[in-house]
Motif scaffolding. Structure first.
Motif, PDB file in Angstrom:
ATOM      1  N   GLY A   1     -28.348 -33.857 -12.722  1.00 54.67           N
ATOM      2  CA  GLY A   1     -28.575 -34.493 -11.441  1.00 54.67           C
ATOM      3  C   GLY A   1     -29.817 -35.355 -11.441  1.00 54.67           C
ATOM      4  N   ILE A   2     -30.272 -35.649 -10.217  1.00 53.12           N
ATOM      5  CA  ILE A   2     -31.410 -36.539  -9.999  1.00 53.12           C
ATOM      6  C   ILE A   2     -32.489 -35.785  -9.246  1.00 53.12           C
ATOM      7  N   LEU A   3     -33.717 -35.868  -9.750  1.00 62.08           N
ATOM      8  CA  LEU A   3     -34.874 -35.338  -9.038  1.00 62.08           C
ATOM      9  C   LEU A   3     -35.552 -36.507  -8.339  1.00 62.08           C
TER      10      LEU A   3
ATOM     11  N   ILE B   1     -39.994 -32.455  -2.845  1.00 65.51           N
ATOM     12  CA  ILE B   1     -39.093 -33.082  -3.799  1.00 65.51           C
ATOM     13  C   ILE B   1     -37.670 -32.681  -3.446  1.00 65.51           C
ATOM     14  N   TRP B   2     -36.717 -33.425  -3.990  1.00 69.73           N
ATOM     15  CA  TRP B   2     -35.296 -33.152  -3.719  1.00 69.73           C
ATOM     16  C   TRP B   2     -34.522 -33.238  -5.025  1.00 69.73           C
ATOM     17  N   TRP B   3     -33.541 -32.378  -5.168  1.00 70.27           N
ATOM     18  CA  TRP B   3     -32.632 -32.391  -6.314  1.00 70.27           C
ATOM     19  C   TRP B   3     -31.236 -32.655  -5.784  1.00 70.27           C
TER      20      TRP B   3
ATOM     21  N   ASN C   1     -36.778 -25.711  -9.561  1.00 73.23           N
ATOM     22  CA  ASN C   1     -36.071 -24.781 -10.439  1.00 73.23           C
ATOM     23  C   ASN C   1     -34.765 -25.374 -10.946  1.00 73.23           C
ATOM     24  N   ALA C   2     -34.041 -26.073 -10.087  1.00 77.32           N
ATOM     25  CA  ALA C   2     -32.784 -26.698 -10.499  1.00 77.32           C
ATOM     26  C   ALA C   2     -33.050 -27.770 -11.552  1.00 77.32           C
ATOM     27  N   ALA C   3     -34.102 -28.562 -11.363  1.00 78.73           N
ATOM     28  CA  ALA C   3     -34.435 -29.623 -12.315  1.00 78.73           C
ATOM     29  C   ALA C   3     -34.837 -29.040 -13.672  1.00 78.73           C
ATOM     30  N   VAL C   4     -35.654 -27.992 -13.665  1.00 82.63           N
ATOM     31  CA  VAL C   4     -36.067 -27.369 -14.923  1.00 82.63           C
ATOM     32  C   VAL C   4     -34.859 -26.746 -15.613  1.00 82.63           C
ATOM     33  N   ALA C   5     -34.001 -26.077 -14.845  1.00 82.08           N
ATOM     34  CA  ALA C   5     -32.796 -25.476 -15.437  1.00 82.08           C
ATOM     35  C   ALA C   5     -31.939 -26.537 -16.115  1.00 82.08           C
TER      36      ALA C   5
END
Length: 127
Positions: free
Chosen positions: A3-5, A55-57, A72-76
């Motif tokens: 996805g996009i951060l 921030i938004w994911w 957490n979603a971005a790091v995952a």
């Protein structure tokens, strides 16, 4: 997961964190965009008045997360494991992470950063 951060391109600390995330992006599943691009709040379905607060994911499946959940979603996605999200979902952990995120976000101007993204790439941040 990919996805996009969306990050604050006017914030040096946020730009530094984004750069670190991209260095960790061994899967190639993470893209980043400054929040200052026109229409970004609408893309994630966020209220304009609170959009810049975190921030938004935006996951490729359309799921949207903000604040610590987004981190957490971005790091995952970057490291290719669901462990950061699994830890975030443990009882009590997400509350502590969200409190810590809010504190850091509220004091981000005091943390070391780098040249803000929108200063080094102003055409990427048209308002």
């Amino acid at each position: 997961m990919s996805g996009i951060l969306f990050f604050d391109g006017d914030c040096g600390m946020c730009t530094r964190a984004k750069n670190l995330l991209l260095r960790m992006n061994r899967t190639g599943a993470v893209r980043t965009e400054p929040m200052q691009r026109p229409g970004t709040a609408e893309r994630v379905g966020a209220p304009a008045e609170t959009f810049m607060d975190s921030i938004w994911w935006l996951d490729d499946d359309g799921t949207v997360y903000s604040a610590a959940h987004a981190a957490n979603a971005a790091v995952a996605a970057a490291v290719g494991t669901q462990i950061p999200l699994a830890l975030y979902r443990l009882p009590g952990v997400h509350q502590v992470q969200e409190l810590a995120y809010r504190w850091v976000a509220g004091h981000r101007q005091y943390f070391p950063g780098t040249t803000p993204h929108c200063t080094s790439a102003p055409g990427d941040c048209a308002r």
